[in-house]
Design a protein around this motif. Structure first.
Motif, PDB file in Angstrom:
ATOM      1  N   UNK A 226       0.831  -1.202   0.000  1.00 56.37           N
ATOM      2  CA  UNK A 226       0.000   0.000   0.000  1.00 56.37           C
ATOM      3  C   UNK A 226       0.867   1.254   0.000  1.00 56.37           C
ATOM      4  N   UNK A 227       1.958   1.223   0.758  1.00 60.56           N
ATOM      5  CA  UNK A 227       2.866   2.372   0.766  1.00 60.56           C
ATOM      6  C   UNK A 227       3.505   2.565  -0.613  1.00 60.56           C
ATOM      7  N   UNK A 228       3.858   1.474  -1.266  1.00 65.06           N
ATOM      8  CA  UNK A 228       4.449   1.579  -2.599  1.00 65.06           C
ATOM      9  C   UNK A 228       3.445   2.121  -3.616  1.00 65.06           C
ATOM     10  N   UNK A 229       2.168   1.812  -3.446  1.00 69.51           N
ATOM     11  CA  UNK A 229       1.185   2.390  -4.363  1.00 69.51           C
ATOM     12  C   UNK A 229       1.031   3.886  -4.114  1.00 69.51           C
ATOM     13  N   UNK A 230       1.101   4.297  -2.858  1.00 68.26           N
ATOM     14  CA  UNK A 230       1.034   5.732  -2.566  1.00 68.26           C
ATOM     15  C   UNK A 230       2.250   6.445  -3.159  1.00 68.26           C
ATOM     16  N   UNK A 231       3.413   5.815  -3.072  1.00 65.76           N
ATOM     17  CA  UNK A 231       4.620   6.408  -3.653  1.00 65.76           C
ATOM     18  C   UNK A 231       4.505   6.466  -5.173  1.00 65.76           C
ATOM     19  N   UNK A 232       3.926   5.438  -5.775  1.00 65.56           N
ATOM     20  CA  UNK A 232       3.769   5.477  -7.230  1.00 65.56           C
ATOM     21  C   UNK A 232       2.762   6.544  -7.648  1.00 65.56           C
ATOM     22  N   UNK A 233       1.755   6.792  -6.826  1.00 67.47           N
ATOM     23  CA  UNK A 233       0.830   7.893  -7.105  1.00 67.47           C
ATOM     24  C   UNK A 233       1.571   9.223  -7.040  1.00 67.47           C
ATOM     25  N   UNK A 234       2.471   9.352  -6.067  1.00 70.53           N
ATOM     26  CA  UNK A 234       3.282  10.573  -5.976  1.00 70.53           C
ATOM     27  C   UNK A 234       4.179  10.725  -7.203  1.00 70.53           C
ATOM     28  N   UNK A 235       4.715   9.608  -7.699  1.00 73.47           N
ATOM     29  CA  UNK A 235       5.546   9.671  -8.903  1.00 73.47           C
ATOM     30  C   UNK A 235       4.718  10.100 -10.115  1.00 73.47           C
ATOM     31  N   UNK A 236       3.505   9.588 -10.223  1.00 71.61           N
ATOM     32  CA  UNK A 236       2.643   9.967 -11.339  1.00 71.61           C
ATOM     33  C   UNK A 236       2.313  11.457 -11.265  1.00 71.61           C
ATOM     34  N   UNK A 237       2.020  11.939 -10.058  1.00 73.15           N
ATOM     35  CA  UNK A 237       1.711  13.363  -9.896  1.00 73.15           C
ATOM     36  C   UNK A 237       2.929  14.228 -10.201  1.00 73.15           C
ATOM     37  N   UNK A 238       4.094  13.797  -9.787  1.00 75.66           N
ATOM     38  CA  UNK A 238       5.315  14.542 -10.087  1.00 75.66           C
ATOM     39  C   UNK A 238       5.591  14.559 -11.584  1.00 75.66           C
ATOM     40  N   UNK A 239       5.367  13.430 -12.236  1.00 76.87           N
ATOM     41  CA  UNK A 239       5.554  13.382 -13.693  1.00 76.87           C
ATOM     42  C   UNK A 239       4.547  14.286 -14.406  1.00 76.87           C
ATOM     43  N   UNK A 240       3.319  14.308 -13.893  1.00 79.74           N
ATOM     44  CA  UNK A 240       2.310  15.184 -14.494  1.00 79.74           C
ATOM     45  C   UNK A 240       2.728  16.635 -14.380  1.00 79.74           C
ATOM     46  N   UNK A 241       3.312  16.996 -13.260  1.00 76.08           N
ATOM     47  CA  UNK A 241       3.771  18.371 -13.080  1.00 76.08           C
ATOM     48  C   UNK A 241       4.945  18.692 -14.007  1.00 76.08           C
ATOM     49  N   UNK A 242       5.897  17.760 -14.078  1.00 70.68           N
ATOM     50  CA  UNK A 242       7.093  18.009 -14.893  1.00 70.68           C
ATOM     51  C   UNK A 242       6.776  18.053 -16.382  1.00 70.68           C
ATOM     52  N   UNK A 243       5.847  17.198 -16.830  1.00 72.76           N
ATOM     53  CA  UNK A 243       5.541  17.161 -18.260  1.00 72.76           C
ATOM     54  C   UNK A 243       4.490  18.192 -18.659  1.00 72.76           C
ATOM     55  N   UNK A 244       3.773  18.724 -17.676  1.00 69.62           N
ATOM     56  CA  UNK A 244       2.745  19.702 -17.986  1.00 69.62           C
ATOM     57  C   UNK A 244       1.469  19.086 -18.517  1.00 69.62           C
TER      58      UNK A 244
END
Length: 86
Positions: free
Chosen positions: A38-56
């Motif tokens: 569950x913690x790894x899924x939360x971290x992967x959600x954070x990675x997706x959100x960070x990628x969304x920010x970086x890629x616009x």
């Protein structure tokens, strides 16, 4: 300044992945492993959100929200299964 904050976020996400995988391997009970996943899924959600920010491309935020909902439902199903016992 924003670049420094993003670099710190990437380092913290990487550290979280390392600690989550370590807990997944070392975990003695099934509950420990479920919490690690569950913690790894939360971290992967954070990675997706960070990628969304970086890629616009903020359509990835919708993907992260759906992934979070599915993860929550999966953890509830697993908890219910573990509550009943084998």
């Amino acid at each position: 300044m924003a670049d420094i904050i993003l670099q710190i976020a990437v380092v913290l996400i990487f550290l979280s992945i390392v600690l989550g995988v370590a807990r997944l391997i070392i975990g003695k009970t099934a509950i420990d492993r479920v919490v690690a996943i569950d913690m790894l899924t939360v971290v992967s959600i954070a990675m997706i959100a960070l990628y969304a920010h970086l890629s616009g491309r903020f359509v990835y935020i919708d993907v992260a929200l759906v992934y979070g909902l599915l993860s929550f439902l999966a953890v509830l199903a697993i908890a219910r299964f573990l509550e009943k016992g084998p």
